[in-house]
Design an enzyme around this catalytic site. Structure first.
Site, mmCIF file in Angstrom:
data_model
loop_
_atom_site.group_PDB
_atom_site.id
_atom_site.type_symbol
_atom_site.label_atom_id
_atom_site.label_comp_id
_atom_site.label_asym_id
_atom_site.label_seq_id
_atom_site.Cartn_x
_atom_site.Cartn_y
_atom_site.Cartn_z
ATOM 1 N N PRO A 2 0.689 -1.284 -0.054
ATOM 2 C CA PRO A 2 -0.040 0.036 0.020
ATOM 3 C C PRO A 2 0.824 1.251 0.023
ATOM 4 C CG PRO A 2 -1.022 -1.545 1.668
ATOM 5 C CD PRO A 2 0.530 -1.905 1.120
ATOM 6 N N GLU A 3 0.359 2.309 -0.974
ATOM 7 C CA GLU A 3 1.181 3.297 -0.775
ATOM 8 C C GLU A 3 0.442 4.670 -0.295
ATOM 9 O OE1 GLU A 3 3.107 3.965 -4.869
ATOM 10 O OE2 GLU A 3 2.849 1.978 -4.973
ATOM 11 N N LYS A 58 3.526 5.910 4.293
ATOM 12 C CA LYS A 58 2.853 4.686 4.224
ATOM 13 C C LYS A 58 2.251 3.987 5.418
ATOM 14 C CE LYS A 58 5.612 3.410 0.092
ATOM 15 N NZ LYS A 58 6.528 2.424 -0.543
ATOM 16 N N ARG A 110 2.947 -10.549 7.728
ATOM 17 C CA ARG A 110 4.097 -11.263 7.919
ATOM 18 C C ARG A 110 5.348 -10.294 8.000
ATOM 19 N NH1 ARG A 110 0.588 -13.424 4.593
ATOM 20 N NH2 ARG A 110 1.525 -12.579 2.832
ATOM 21 N N ARG A 259 13.458 -3.138 -9.530
ATOM 22 C CA ARG A 259 12.052 -2.973 -9.173
ATOM 23 C C ARG A 259 11.413 -3.062 -10.565
ATOM 24 N NH1 ARG A 259 10.081 0.148 -4.708
ATOM 25 N NH2 ARG A 259 11.735 0.733 -3.118
#
Length: 269
Positions: A2-3, A58, A110, A259
């Site tokens: 999530p950003e 974030k 996790r 990335r």
């Protein structure tokens, strides 16, 4: 992961459902998710109420009336879900906060975590973060000043949390597309006009992401029609081989600094 838009969506929707409510029960099923012994975590959180929810980069911060703060970072795969008495979600919950008949589940942590912190500890956590790109104080002149010192690929610059807080893999690609700039362009090679265009694209794309509820797959609550709508409105991200909506050339999937990166080689320069 999530950003900024996803966490802003969580902030908005969770604020409507849990602010002002007493935490009547706490369950921790994974000790590593919290930063203090489970018994201590439950003792300090149960009985408190959430007075506000704030976002930084974030992260989300749940402000407790005790003065302590709950800091959540979902990392890769983490989600939050609000369930009513007649609702549940078939996922493993690492932490559950109950507010009477309403429960807030922290799922898939996790790599993520929910830490109980003081204000001082929270400041230490945030001290290396860059400015918030959607804050009114973050002007184009400030952005141009920051860009003067930057080197390296534009993609790498945008996802650097010490440079700007909250932008990650997806929105960096979307921003570069909107600005018509290749993500592999060197930041120090951009003209002032290109940097100004980039600043405007950052504002536009992040605002669009927030308006569309981000790209999360799991709704925040049953009947939530907002969360995840951005999935259907991406410009380039995860659209390898599909025609660019601007020029028709196929979207390319590449890798920059390990990335995955998506862009159009036709209209991004």
């Amino acid at each position: 992961m999530p950003e900024l838009p996803e966490m802003e969506t969580y902030k908005r929707l969770l604020s409507e459902r849990v602010i002002g409510k007493n935490i009547t029960a706490v369950e921790v099923t994974r000790e590593k998710t919290v930063n203090v012994p489970v018994d201590q975590f439950i003792k300090e959180v149960q009985g408190c109420s959430i007075t506000a929810i704030e976002r930084r980069a974030k992260f989300l911060v749940f402000k407790l009336n005790s003065g302590k703060r709950l800091l959540v970072h979902l990392m890769l795969g983490g989600v939050m879900y609000v369930a009513s008495e007649d609702d549940d979600i078939d996922r493993t919950k690492q932490v559950t906060l109950s507010f009477g008949g309403t429960r807030l589940f922290f799922i898939g942590l996790r790599l993520g975590y929910l830490h109980l912190l003081t204000d001082g500890q929270l400041e230490e956590t945030f001290e290396d973060l860059g400015p918030e790109p959607t804050d009114p104080s973050f002007t184009v002149n400030r952005f141009l000043s920051l860009m003067e010192k930057k080197r390296g690929a534009l993609k790498t610059t945008l996802v650097n949390q010490k440079f700007l807080a909250g932008i990650g893999n997806l929105y960096s690609d979307e921003i570069c597309f909107h600005a018509k700039l290749l993500p592999k362009r060197q930041s120090n090679d951009l003209s002032e006009q290109e940097k100004t265009t980039l600043y405007n694209s950052i504002q536009t794309v992040l605002a669009r992401g927030i308006q569309l509820g981000g790209y999360m797959d799991v709704p925040v609550y049953k009947g939530d029609q907002l969360t995840g709508s951005y999935n259907h409105h991406c410009f380039v991200y995860d659209l390898e081989g599909q025609p660019c909506q601007r020029c028709g050339q196929p979207i390319i999937k590449d890798e920059i600094s390990s990335r995955k990166t998506f862009y159009c080689n036709g209209c991004q320069k």
